[in-house]
Design a protein around this motif. Structure first.
Motif, PDB file in Angstrom:
ATOM      1  N   GLU A   1       5.052  68.110 -62.489  1.00 41.23           N
ATOM      2  CA  GLU A   1       4.423  67.698 -63.749  1.00 41.23           C
ATOM      3  C   GLU A   1       2.937  67.408 -63.549  1.00 41.23           C
ATOM      4  N   ALA A   2       2.599  66.803 -62.416  1.00 44.41           N
ATOM      5  CA  ALA A   2       1.201  66.431 -62.164  1.00 44.41           C
ATOM      6  C   ALA A   2       0.322  67.675 -62.012  1.00 44.41           C
TER       7      ALA A   2
ATOM      8  N   ASP B   1      -8.557  61.820 -61.756  1.00 45.78           N
ATOM      9  CA  ASP B   1      -8.041  62.934 -62.566  1.00 45.78           C
ATOM     10  C   ASP B   1      -6.603  62.705 -62.996  1.00 45.78           C
ATOM     11  N   VAL B   2      -5.793  62.187 -62.064  1.00 39.78           N
ATOM     12  CA  VAL B   2      -4.360  62.036 -62.338  1.00 39.78           C
ATOM     13  C   VAL B   2      -3.886  60.678 -61.830  1.00 39.78           C
ATOM     14  N   ILE B   3      -3.048  60.023 -62.634  1.00 37.01           N
ATOM     15  CA  ILE B   3      -2.398  58.796 -62.149  1.00 37.01           C
ATOM     16  C   ILE B   3      -0.904  59.063 -62.062  1.00 37.01           C
ATOM     17  N   ILE B   4      -0.320  58.772 -60.903  1.00 42.93           N
ATOM     18  CA  ILE B   4       1.142  58.735 -60.820  1.00 42.93           C
ATOM     19  C   ILE B   4       1.486  57.258 -60.676  1.00 42.93           C
ATOM     20  N   MET B   5       2.242  56.733 -61.620  1.00 44.41           N
ATOM     21  CA  MET B   5       2.577  55.306 -61.565  1.00 44.41           C
ATOM     22  C   MET B   5       4.086  55.141 -61.544  1.00 44.41           C
TER      23      MET B   5
ATOM     24  N   LYS C   1      -4.251  63.379 -66.798  1.00 44.34           N
ATOM     25  CA  LYS C   1      -2.785  63.327 -66.820  1.00 44.34           C
ATOM     26  C   LYS C   1      -2.271  62.003 -66.244  1.00 44.34           C
ATOM     27  N   ILE C   2      -1.166  61.546 -66.804  1.00 42.64           N
ATOM     28  CA  ILE C   2      -0.457  60.394 -66.230  1.00 42.64           C
ATOM     29  C   ILE C   2       0.982  60.840 -66.031  1.00 42.64           C
TER      30      ILE C   2
END
Ligand code: SAH
Length: 447
Positions: A292-293, A369-373, A395-396
């Motif tokens: 997804e990221a 640019d992208v957060i994965i939390m 993107k998150i």
């Protein structure tokens, strides 16, 4: 009073729900569509319903595997065929997201396991004395009673075996379990972690005090039980709370930790730091999240609520730089070591509260640019989400072990972000939990 009821809906805990005289009752162990006989006490003060008999069983009903199914409460979906559990979890997610956002997201089927048994890589067993007999196992649901049982079918089979052997060894060595009332005795819990990829086993002996007479002989006998026991740690827990682990630790054998492999990377597991319980499904979860990221070489990634750094480290060679933030000191130390073991040098590890740290990033106008939390069950914080809106990553990817708090957090972001996809992963087959991955994309600015 006895009553025949048809179960028409399951509640948020997958328990059957029905209404009688305008009162809502719940019963576990039933499936949608089943006709059942229940004993109902509708006095508003005692209001409860007990399942007496399944009159018309669902085609999705199976016999629970576990002999303590009705007592332990851990695997409450055991009476449902595994494929149907996945269908029900997917429906549960669809309903949750629909009720929150009034939109049908057509969530695909939850990603399940081929063989959904013996998946847990960690177990803690309580040790107690019951009428002069030493018993060891898990607590009965909602009580402080210990069930003398170590043959859990979702537990790694070798962990089950090692725990049973350790219990016998404690009896053989005449050690006494800790007595909470009298404050006597030594052993409180035995925690065992095992990696199915490296086969290494970590045994943590949780004792009530540091003084551990005869420990050398005990440890010698312990490591003979299984040659894959590569580390033995004593954890001293003199606390009054029901927390399993205390602060102080002494390594009694080996390095004090074990390794596990996930998606081609090597990770250190200690007694205290968070590590996903189901390693096989963790790979499925991470792969789905990383897909997804859709990362690219120039991206800067924030891995928030990082544990021992797993997600960030797995993504490291796909991006320019990773910030990895986690609140537990021991986990951050593991993360730094994990970077070294895997020759990774573009991950910055930060031991801090994720909210505090993301606000610092926002103030510094750091480009992300992208957060994965992947926050804990309680979800994230409004301040964390506000900081996201300042940083504006494109993107998150929000990974959640509790979709109920996740949807509240997502709602808060929807003025600036759009939900692009939702996918469930079955990290805990037979239980009523489901892990979700939601992709959010930044809305295009209006021209
Ligand atoms: N992403 C990791 C860990 C997920 S579990 C993995 O997949 O293994 C959630 C993690 O959040 C835990 O490691 C917990 O210690 C950490 N955590 C909890 N509250 C936090 C906070 N306020 N700030 C940063 N990390 C936190």
């Amino acid at each position: 009073m006895k009553k025949e009821i048809v179960i028409n809906s399951l509640n948020i805990d997958f328990k059957g729900e029905f209404k009688l005289n305008n009162q809502l009752f719940t019963i576990p162990g039933v499936i949608n569509g089943e006709k059942v006989l229940v004993e109902v006490d509708d006095n508003p003060r005692f209001k409860k319903a007990k399942l007496l008999k399944i009159i018309t069983p669902s085609k999705n009903r199976v016999n629970p595997i576990c002999p303590i199914f009705n007592k332990c409460g851990g695997c409450s979906l055991q009476h449902i065929k595994y494929q149907e559990q996945l269908v029900l979890k997917t429906k549960w997610m669809n309903d949750l997201f629909y009720n929150k956002f009034k939109k049908n997201f057509n969530i695909p089927l939850v990603l399940g396991m081929k063989d959904p048994k013996h998946y847990r890589n960690k177990n803690q067993m309580v040790i107690k004395k019951d009428k002069n007999k030493i018993i060891a196992g898990m607590y009965e649901e909602g009580t402080h009673q210990v069930l003398d049982f170590n043959n859990c079918f979702i537990q790694d089979e070798i962990i089950n075996k090692v725990q049973e052997q350790i219990k016998k060894l404690i009896i053989e060595f005449k050690y006494q379990p800790f007595d909470e009332d009298k404050k006597t005795g030594l052993f409180r819990h035995i925690l065992v972690k095992r990696s199915s990829s490296t086969k290494e086993i970590l045994v943590v002996l949780v004792t009530s005090k540091l003084d551990f007479p005869g420990k050398n002989n005990f440890v010698k006998a312990l490591i003979k039980l299984n040659k894959e026991i590569t580390s033995v740690v004593q954890n001293v827990n003199d606390r009054k709370t029901s927390a399993v682990l205390g602060e102080k630790e002494v390594v009694l054998y080996g390095p004090g930790f074990i390794f596990d492999n996930l998606l081609g990377k090597k990770f250190k597991i200690t007694s205290k730091s968070f590590y996903q319980i189901n390693s096989l499904q963790t790979e499925v979860l991470y792969q789905a999240a990383i897909k997804e990221a859709n990362l690219s070489k120039d991206d800067v990634l924030l891995d928030a609520y990082a544990g021992v750094g797993t997600i960030g480290l797995i993504c490291a060679d796909k991006v320019k730089k990773v910030y990895s933030v986690e609140i537990v000191k021991d986990a951050v130390k593991c993360g730094k070591d994990n970077a070294k073991y895997n020759n990774i040098s573009n991950v910055v590890f930060v031991n801090d509260d994720a909210t505090k740290y993301i606000n610092e990033l926002a103030q510094r106008k750091e480009h992300i640019d992208v957060i994965i939390m992947d926050p804990p069950r309680s979800g994230s914080t409004k301040e964390f989400l506000n900081a996201i809106k300042l940083i504006k990553p494109k993107k998150i990817v929000y990974v959640s072990c509790n979709p109920i708090t996740q949807v509240d957090d997502l709602e808060y972001l929807l003025d600036q972000y759009t939900i692009k996809s939702i996918q469930g992963v079955d990290m805990f087959p037979f239980t009523n939990h489901v892990e979700t991955i939601t992709l959010l994309c930044l809305k295009e600015p209006k021209k």
